[in-house]
Design a protein around this motif. Structure first.
Motif, short mmCIF file in Angstrom:
data_model
loop_
_atom_site.label_atom_id
_atom_site.label_comp_id
_atom_site.label_asym_id
_atom_site.label_seq_id
_atom_site.Cartn_x
_atom_site.Cartn_y
_atom_site.Cartn_z
N ARG A 250 0.86 -1.19 0.00
CA ARG A 250 0.00 0.00 0.00
C ARG A 250 0.88 1.23 0.00
NH1 ARG A 250 -4.74 -1.68 4.41
NH2 ARG A 250 -5.15 -3.70 3.41
N GLU A 252 1.11 4.01 1.31
CA GLU A 252 0.61 4.83 2.42
C GLU A 252 1.14 6.25 2.29
OE1 GLU A 252 -1.47 3.77 4.68
OE2 GLU A 252 -1.28 1.58 4.75
N ILE A 259 7.53 -0.37 12.09
CA ILE A 259 6.88 -1.35 11.23
C ILE A 259 5.37 -1.40 11.43
CG2 ILE A 259 8.92 -2.80 10.93
CD1 ILE A 259 7.81 -4.66 13.10
N PHE A 260 4.80 -0.39 12.13
CA PHE A 260 3.35 -0.39 12.30
C PHE A 260 2.64 -0.10 10.98
CE2 PHE A 260 -0.76 1.50 13.19
CZ PHE A 260 -1.31 0.53 13.99
N MET A 262 3.60 0.17 7.07
CA MET A 262 4.64 0.03 6.06
C MET A 262 4.04 0.09 4.66
SD MET A 262 5.99 -3.34 7.92
CE MET A 262 7.61 -3.68 7.32
N PHE A 265 4.18 -4.98 3.29
CA PHE A 265 3.99 -5.69 4.56
C PHE A 265 3.41 -7.07 4.28
CE2 PHE A 265 -0.64 -4.95 4.92
CZ PHE A 265 -0.80 -3.90 4.01
N GLN A 267 0.43 -10.05 5.29
CA GLN A 267 -0.86 -10.31 5.94
C GLN A 267 -1.09 -11.80 6.12
OE1 GLN A 267 -3.59 -8.29 3.20
NE2 GLN A 267 -4.03 -6.82 4.83
N VAL A 333 -4.50 -4.44 15.38
CA VAL A 333 -3.56 -5.46 14.92
C VAL A 333 -4.27 -6.41 13.95
CG1 VAL A 333 -2.17 -7.43 15.65
CG2 VAL A 333 -2.15 -5.35 16.99
N GLU A 334 -5.56 -6.62 14.22
CA GLU A 334 -6.32 -7.57 13.41
C GLU A 334 -7.73 -7.05 13.18
OE1 GLU A 334 -6.03 -11.60 14.68
OE2 GLU A 334 -7.56 -12.28 13.27
N GLY A 335 -8.27 -7.34 12.00
CA GLY A 335 -9.66 -6.96 11.72
C GLY A 335 -10.48 -8.22 11.48
N HIS A 337 -14.18 -9.22 9.93
CA HIS A 337 -15.25 -8.57 9.18
C HIS A 337 -16.26 -9.57 8.66
CE1 HIS A 337 -11.44 -6.19 8.24
NE2 HIS A 337 -12.09 -5.47 9.15
N SER A 374 -8.29 -10.91 9.40
CA SER A 374 -7.16 -10.35 8.68
C SER A 374 -6.18 -9.71 9.64
CB SER A 374 -7.70 -9.29 7.70
OG SER A 374 -6.64 -8.63 7.10
N ILE A 375 -4.99 -10.28 9.72
CA ILE A 375 -4.01 -9.77 10.69
C ILE A 375 -2.69 -9.47 9.99
CG2 ILE A 375 -3.73 -12.22 11.40
CD1 ILE A 375 -2.52 -11.25 13.98
P1 ATP Z 1 -5.35 0.98 9.16
O1 ATP Z 1 -6.71 1.52 9.53
O2 ATP Z 1 -4.38 0.91 10.31
O3 ATP Z 1 -4.76 1.57 7.91
P2 ATP Z 1 -6.78 -1.05 7.80
O4 ATP Z 1 -8.05 -1.04 8.56
O5 ATP Z 1 -6.67 -0.38 6.50
O6 ATP Z 1 -5.58 -0.56 8.76
P3 ATP Z 1 -7.05 -3.71 6.87
O7 ATP Z 1 -7.25 -3.31 5.47
O8 ATP Z 1 -8.21 -4.18 7.68
O9 ATP Z 1 -6.28 -2.55 7.65
O10 ATP Z 1 -5.87 -4.79 6.91
C1 ATP Z 1 -5.81 -5.85 7.83
C2 ATP Z 1 -4.55 -5.83 8.66
O11 ATP Z 1 -3.40 -5.63 7.85
C3 ATP Z 1 -4.50 -4.70 9.68
O12 ATP Z 1 -5.18 -5.07 10.86
C4 ATP Z 1 -3.03 -4.56 9.90
O13 ATP Z 1 -2.56 -5.49 10.88
C5 ATP Z 1 -2.41 -4.91 8.58
N1 ATP Z 1 -2.03 -3.69 7.84
C6 ATP Z 1 -2.82 -2.91 7.08
N2 ATP Z 1 -2.11 -1.89 6.54
C7 ATP Z 1 -0.83 -2.05 6.98
C8 ATP Z 1 0.39 -1.33 6.77
N3 ATP Z 1 0.44 -0.25 5.98
N4 ATP Z 1 1.51 -1.78 7.37
C9 ATP Z 1 1.48 -2.88 8.16
N5 ATP Z 1 0.37 -3.59 8.38
C10 ATP Z 1 -0.77 -3.20 7.81
#
Ligand code: ATP
Length: 514
Positions: A250, A252, A259-260, A262, A265, A267, A333-335, A337, A374-375
């Motif tokens: 992504r 971003e 590494i929170f 990136m 990354f 999944q 950390v995890e979603g 859905h 999804s983690i």
């Molecule tokens: P955020 O709101 O933090 O951008 P997201 O809701 O877009 O995350 P999801 O699309 O639900 O994230 O992705 C599922 C998981 O993938 C997240 O819970 C997270 O652990 C991981 N993740 C998402 N984007 C990133 C990233 N840019 N870097 C590292 N891990 C990520």
């Protein structure tokens, strides 16, 4: 908070110093929000992935894994909605030339109002002492009332603008709230634009014939488009799940916190296909099951919380995040859905292929509903690292840095250390290594004093140090030192395997789950 930030900085430098995580392309001054895992990091990361994979595929006979390609047909991303809607609103400051997420700037402004309210409350609590009634104070204090009203109005305006995708209104909010660029301190903002987070590249040998393809922003679509393949070849019956671990990309806009967040990354996703109408029952099941997986690691039950989504994506009918308390607050950390039959129906529509399940019990065909877990591997890694890190003061004025990693995740399980580098002790130690190495990641270390060697192993989270001394040559016993308590016990070499296996194997962790 400042103290927590200091701890976080120390964790980041510890991760580098001990071979866990390096900045990508560091000798070229790095590449923003891209990281490499070092010799210890890759082991810890692989252990996390194995824990997840085994928990999914070994403990659930109706879940199987796949490994789909990163490149996929571009129409998939049209069908999934990513081409049109996987956007973040961005804004630039003309003076600093810095780019921001407009929604984050506004969220930060809301957080600042919260801070003001909290400060007023804290001040009053100090003044009134025991007798302080917070609810009453907030209802009656004019300054706090003003802040609360401001916050509510701003929050409403912000969520209306986000829901309506109204970029002009987002900019107007930034202007009205007098939000300044943290770097230049000015309000010289550009318009807000949508920015698609998918990376694009070209596939094909000539420029003319090339096709635009995307680096996948999630692994889930690889599962959806293989639903029929797996269901048919595996003769799967509903409910069943498909699990996958893989890279996602992504672009971003603002990437921070190590590494929170990136740009590249990993999944770990699992799509669980169910009968329509049964999805909320399964959503609840996976919500509980996933939290149990996290808690079994023993990082601290109070470090987790659910965050249920109020505003759901149009295709979802339930969603929650599992948040973990990082040094910078509780973060997703995890979603989990409940995605209805949105994705499969979209692929049916865009591909023109029928994606249905014939339910022999109901004697009818339908598009299955989906629960997704999804983690992010890297966020999981960060949560393990942060909660394991401790600087300990020891007796006699000494100190040590220790990683209390869950034993099953530790990169090195045991280190074998000859007390001195002579008298046949190294040879004896090597013999032990040569026996243990087939089952456990085992280190051999003979350099420096024994104390220094213990510290080195503590710093990478090795659960056991085995010391070979002169007595070993006489009676085939060694000392076994435990990382967390630093206690030492005398054990027979013949028992080492059994003792270590009982504590460090993934098996014992997985057994907690069933
Ligand atoms: P955020 O709101 O933090 O951008 P997201 O809701 O877009 O995350 P999801 O699309 O639900 O994230 O992705 C599922 C998981 O993938 C997240 O819970 C997270 O652990 C991981 N993740 C998402 N984007 C990133 C990233 N840019 N870097 C590292 N891990 C990520």
């Amino acid at each position: 908070m400042a103290q927590q930030e200091d701890v976080f900085k120390k964790i980041v430098s510890h991760a580098k110093e001990y071979g866990f995580v390096f900045q990508s392309s560091e000798i070229y001054d790095g590449l923003a929000a891209v990281y490499d895992y070092g010799q210890n990091g890759v082991e810890l990361k692989n252990n996390i992935k194995r824990y997840w994979w085994d928990a999914m595929t070994l403990l659930h006979e109706n879940i199987v894994g796949i490994d789909s390609a990163i490149f996929m047909h571009p129409t998939i991303w049209k069908a999934s909605g990513h081409v049109d809607a996987f956007n973040d609103p961005l804004i630039d400051n003309r003076d600093s030339k810095k780019r921001y997420r407009a929604d984050v700037l506004i969220e930060e402004a809301i957080a600042k109002i919260d801070d003001k309210i909290n400060k007023e409350v804290a001040k009053a609590r100090k003044r009134f002492g025991e007798a302080f009634d917070e609810a009453m104070f907030c209802e009656t204090n004019p300054r706090v009332q003003e802040h609360i009203k401001h916050r509510e109005a701003l929050h409403q305006r912000f969520s209306d603008a986000m829901n309506a995708n109204d970029l002009d209104e987002l900019k107007q909010i930034i202007i009205d709230e007098e939000i300044v660029c943290p770097i230049s301190g000015t309000r010289n903002w550009t318009d807000v634009r949508q920015f698609n987070l998918m990376f694009k590249t070209e596939m094909g040998s000539t420029a003319d014939g090339a096709m635009t393809v995307y680096l996948r922003p999630e692994t889930a679509q690889g599962i959806f488009v293989n639903y029929l393949n797996v269901q048919k070849t595996g003769r799967m019956r509903l409910p069943f799940g498909i699990a996958q671990i893989g890279k996602a990309f992504r672009n971003e806009i603002v990437a921070r916190q190590f590494i929170f967040r990136m740009r590249e990354f990993e999944q770990m996703e699992m799509q669980f296909f169910v009968r329509p109408g049964e999805e909320l029952k399964w959503f609840e099941f996976w919500k509980q099951t996933r939290l149990r997986w996290h808690k079994a690691l023993g990082l601290g039950d109070d470090k987790y919380r659910y965050h249920d989504h109020e505003k759901l994506a149009h295709y979802a009918n339930a969603a929650t995040d599992i948040e973990f308390e990082m040094p910078f607050g509780f973060k997703e950390v995890e979603g989990i859905h409940s995605r209805t039959n949105f994705d499969l129906s979209q692929h049916e529509k865009f591909s023109g292929k029928k994606i249905q399940y014939f339910d022999p019990e109901l004697n009818e065909s339908y598009v299955p509903y989906v629960i997704e877990t999804s983690i992010g591997v890297d966020r999981m890694f960060l949560s393990v690292l942060c909660s394991s890190y401790e600087e300990q003061q020891l007796e006699g004025g000494e100190s040590r840095v220790v990683l209390h990693l869950p034993d099953a995740l530790a990169p090195v399980k045991c280190a074998v250390l000859p007390l001195v580098r002579k008298d046949g002790l190294p040879e004896k130690a090597r013999e032990i290594v040569n026996d243990l190495k087939f089952d456990f990641a085992t280190h051999y270390d003979e350099k420096d004093s024994i104390g220094k060697r213990y510290r080195r192993q503590d710093a990478i989270g090795t659960p056991y140090c085995i010391t070979v001394d002169h007595q070993t040559l006489e009676d085939n016993t060694v000392t076994l030192r435990h990382r967390d308590s630093m206690e030492q016990e005398r054990v027979a070499i013949a028992d080492l395997h059994k003792i270590i296996h009982g504590r460090v194997s993934l098996n014992s962790l997985l057994r907690k789950l069933s």
